[in-house]
Scaffold this motif. Structure first.
Motif: not given
Length: 218
Positions: A2-23
């Motif tokens: 979905a979307g040109p940013g490629g943030r979500m795959m089919a099934g709702g799984a995220p394709t990107e991690r947070s830029m500041d996962f620890k924070g």
């Protein structure tokens, strides 16, 4: 995808991690601090539930012992003592059987005490019902805490979007704002619901089983 940013795959799984996962994780954990009362109650309920579930098989083993003792006692000659019956087995050359029966509480000539067996089974039933109810309470509390946190996230996001200038929406990628407002928070909610209760329950079960194993046979 979905979307040109490629943030979500089919099934709702995220394709990107947070830029500041620890924070991000730290900020999310701080929100749990606002639900300490519910979390402590949930932890107490799941701890007692796991303890009852782990103790159930040990108590159920008493019913097996009563049945085995009744079967053995019925085969022994009535009027003798346990010690005499065991010595008789040794004299017949059944030393291994005598050693095993040393730890069995049987009475020669007496069969299965079905009343005692029924009492043990009733106690086990009550224990498992109580464990199930406590686990239900723990699950409901967990869902309640998660829903409150997600509701707060949505409120904060709405407040943030209301403060942003129109120029931001002109510069933002198509669908990115909508993705952050819906998909990202939904992912957080689903992840917490799928892992929070199960993680605590699994860890406590491992600890409880190990304690019970050491208790039974160090």
């Amino acid at each position: 995808m979905a979307g040109p940013g490629g943030r979500m795959m089919a099934g709702g799984a995220p394709t990107e991690r947070s830029m500041d996962f620890k924070g991000s994780s730290k900020r999310l954990l701080k929100r749990f601090g606002q639900e300490k009362a519910s979390l402590y109650l949930m932890l107490g309920a799941v701890t007692v539930s796991v303890a009852l579930s782990v103790a159930g098989p040990k108590i159920l083993g008493k019913a097996t012992d009563l049945i085995f003792a009744g079967v053995v006692g019925r085969q022994m000659r009535e009027g003798t003592t346990k010690a005499e019956a065991i010595e008789g087995l040794r004299a017949e050359g059944s030393g291994s059987m005598a050693d095993m029966l040393t730890g069995v509480d049987f009475t020669p000539g007496v069969g299965i005490d079905f009343g005692a067996v029924g009492g043990v089974l009733l106690a086990v039933l009550v224990i498992y019902v109580a464990a199930g109810l406590l686990m239900l309470v723990s699950t409901r509390l967990s869902i309640r805490v998660i829903n409150r946190i997600v509701f707060q996230l949505r409120e904060d996001l709405q407040t943030k979007l209301a403060r942003l200038p129109l120029s931001y929406f002109d510069r933002a990628k198509r669908g990115e704002v909508l993705s952050r407002a819906t998909n990202d928070i939904d992912n957080i909610s689903q992840t917490l619901q799928q892992t929070m209760g199960q993680l605590v329950n699994s860890l406590l079960t491992i600890v409880g089983v190990l304690i019970m194993m050491v208790w039974i046979s160090p």
